[in-house]
Design a protein around this motif. Sequence first.
Motif, mmCIF file in Angstrom:
data_model
loop_
_atom_site.group_PDB
_atom_site.id
_atom_site.type_symbol
_atom_site.label_atom_id
_atom_site.label_comp_id
_atom_site.label_asym_id
_atom_site.label_seq_id
_atom_site.Cartn_x
_atom_site.Cartn_y
_atom_site.Cartn_z
ATOM 1 N N GLU A 1 0.787 -1.158 -0.006
ATOM 2 C CA GLU A 1 0.099 0.068 -0.046
ATOM 3 C C GLU A 1 1.018 1.352 -0.020
ATOM 4 O O GLU A 1 0.682 2.431 -0.962
ATOM 5 N N LYS B 1 0.963 4.208 -2.942
ATOM 6 C CA LYS B 1 0.796 5.540 -2.698
ATOM 7 C C LYS B 1 1.917 6.368 -3.235
ATOM 8 O O LYS B 1 1.721 7.573 -3.802
ATOM 9 N N ARG C 1 2.263 6.845 -7.083
ATOM 10 C CA ARG C 1 1.067 7.292 -7.874
ATOM 11 C C ARG C 1 1.400 8.396 -8.947
ATOM 12 O O ARG C 1 0.778 8.275 -10.021
#
Length: 170
Positions: A119, A123, A126
């Motif tokens: 995760e 992020k 991105r």
Amino acid sequence: MMQRGRGLILLLACAAAAACSNSGLRNLESNNRGPDEFLIEPKGELEIPSDLNDLPAPTPGLSNRTDQDPLDDAVTNLGGRSGDPNAPIPSSDGALVTAASRYGVSPNIRQELAAEDAEFRRKQSRFTQYKLFPQDLYNDVYSNQALDARATANAWRNVGTRTPSYPPAQ
């Protein structure tokens, strides 16, 4: 003049298309076509027992005495005992296990950390696809999580704690 303008537009279009590729945080592709040193597996030395009747029975498809076992070798080289990694903890290590688990133990810590890291990487990556030139961002992303051994040792020394020495700064 018109030809030069078309060439510039074509060059900018190609650069924009190349910038849209996203390889995530770490680009591990190699452009080297040389041999892969990780494919080389050294074997142990051949041994001839004093009595050939002491040889173990052949085990086709399974390991033999000269096969490498990197996990077992690492444990032995780090001062541990080789053997079954799923075996019960020896009683001589009881105090160490008690101290290490004094704040609780999570049985699925590896899966939890893997999910949290995936995760985090999702992020952090991105907007990496919008870079004009591809670059390896792995060290940049994780740099604030790296430990500075020298700063930590100095902090402990400043409060009067004895610490081991470390190599001089280069």
